[in-house]
Scaffold this active site. Sequence first.
Site, PDB file in Angstrom:
ATOM      1  N   GLU A  96      -2.626   1.096   6.615  1.00  0.00           N
ATOM      2  CA  GLU A  96      -2.558   2.554   6.574  1.00  0.00           C
ATOM      3  C   GLU A  96      -3.711   3.139   5.775  1.00  0.00           C
ATOM      4  OE1 GLU A  96       0.770   5.988   5.522  1.00  0.00           O
ATOM      5  OE2 GLU A  96       1.046   3.947   4.826  1.00  0.00           O
ATOM      6  N   SER A 137       4.888   6.664  -4.703  1.00  0.00           N
ATOM      7  CA  SER A 137       4.548   7.552  -5.818  1.00  0.00           C
ATOM      8  C   SER A 137       3.478   6.937  -6.712  1.00  0.00           C
ATOM      9  CB  SER A 137       5.804   7.831  -6.644  1.00  0.00           C
ATOM     10  OG  SER A 137       6.215   6.643  -7.314  1.00  0.00           O
TER      11      SER A 137
END
Length: 404
Positions: free
Chosen positions: A254, A384
């Site tokens: 990704e 995160s």
Amino acid sequence: MDFGFGPEDEELRGRARAWLTEHLAGPYADIRGLGGPGSEHEAVAPRRAWERELGRGGWIGQGWEAEGYGNRRLSLTGQVVWAEEYAALRAPARVGHIGENLLAPTLIAYGSPEQRDRFLPAIARGEELWCQGYSEPGAGSDLAGVRTAAVREPRGGAAGLLRVTGQKIWTSLAREADWCFVLARTEAGSRRHRGLSFLLVRMDQPGRVEVRPIRQMSGTSEFNEVFFDGAVAEEVVGGEGNGWTVAMGLLALERGVSTLVQQIGFAAELERVLASYAASHTAPGAEDAVLRDRLVQQWAQLRTMRWNALRTLGASPDPGAPSVAKLLWGGWHRRLGELAVAVRGAAASAGPADWAPGTPYENGLDEAQRLFLFTRADTIYGGSDEIQRNIIAERVLGLPKESR
């Protein structure tokens, strides 16, 4: 890696620019610049048609490490050239990004020949769209905590159908997607990374798959929650129980060339913030030294991110590289949102003049306000900042693992 562009790249640049100029006309002229993070609700139907247009032109799957699927193979620099021209001409944001840049490379790396033959051509033609079923209400950044389960029907034995039950959340493009790749627990009683499988689930299963839009504070709803109630999983990629390996391999993919594509969009956003600053600081003495310094820092940091991404692509695999990239761009984009409203000044804190309580802001927010609101999530979604720092500390620096 050579960071420069050679004669072949410049020849490709001319061909790409000519093709895009010719095809971004007629019905596609009106969707230039539409879509993308924070705006995925825009012009979905024509953007889906545009995906098929790209497929007919052979522009999908340029970086796939597989031959014979109808795609035009390009070098890394060639892929960057295409992305630059795509952004420069403000072509619409891709609705096929997840299938092309996430699922397809994963199938090439972990899938069977039959799975590649079944799914890659349809992605290359722009005909089948995908979404990602990873996060859950209780397993976001901590992906190993997924509880969505898949069990085989008893009457079928080892060859029985896998039935998926559970909930996924923050699923982009779920309403438009034909398929979803789902990380689910296929071993009863398993915990954490064990017993997970990477499944391919068709979205069109009435009564078995339900998609509910999630309303955001910006007024838009491009994210969704997806409920599976005995939905059939038609394929398992990489074998049952190997889902964690496949899922982590996908997350590394990704943040490859797609990171550079993303940065080109960031550059366009920064240009618009700079233009806003120039337009509002025309009077003598109107310059704001602090604001100007922040703008310069944003520009310099974006250039640094670009060189780091290019260096990473040309280097040996680094387990910490995806996390470093995510930390860099997440924080940068969030700061850009803050800077966009700072440049607008007090006007940025006001909603649309005709707004009434209980009605959406969607049509009244200006670009700076949308950017500010959406980028608050950049340091959270996709893993995160805290999770990324743990990965770097444990897997790269060899520090003691966090107690659980």
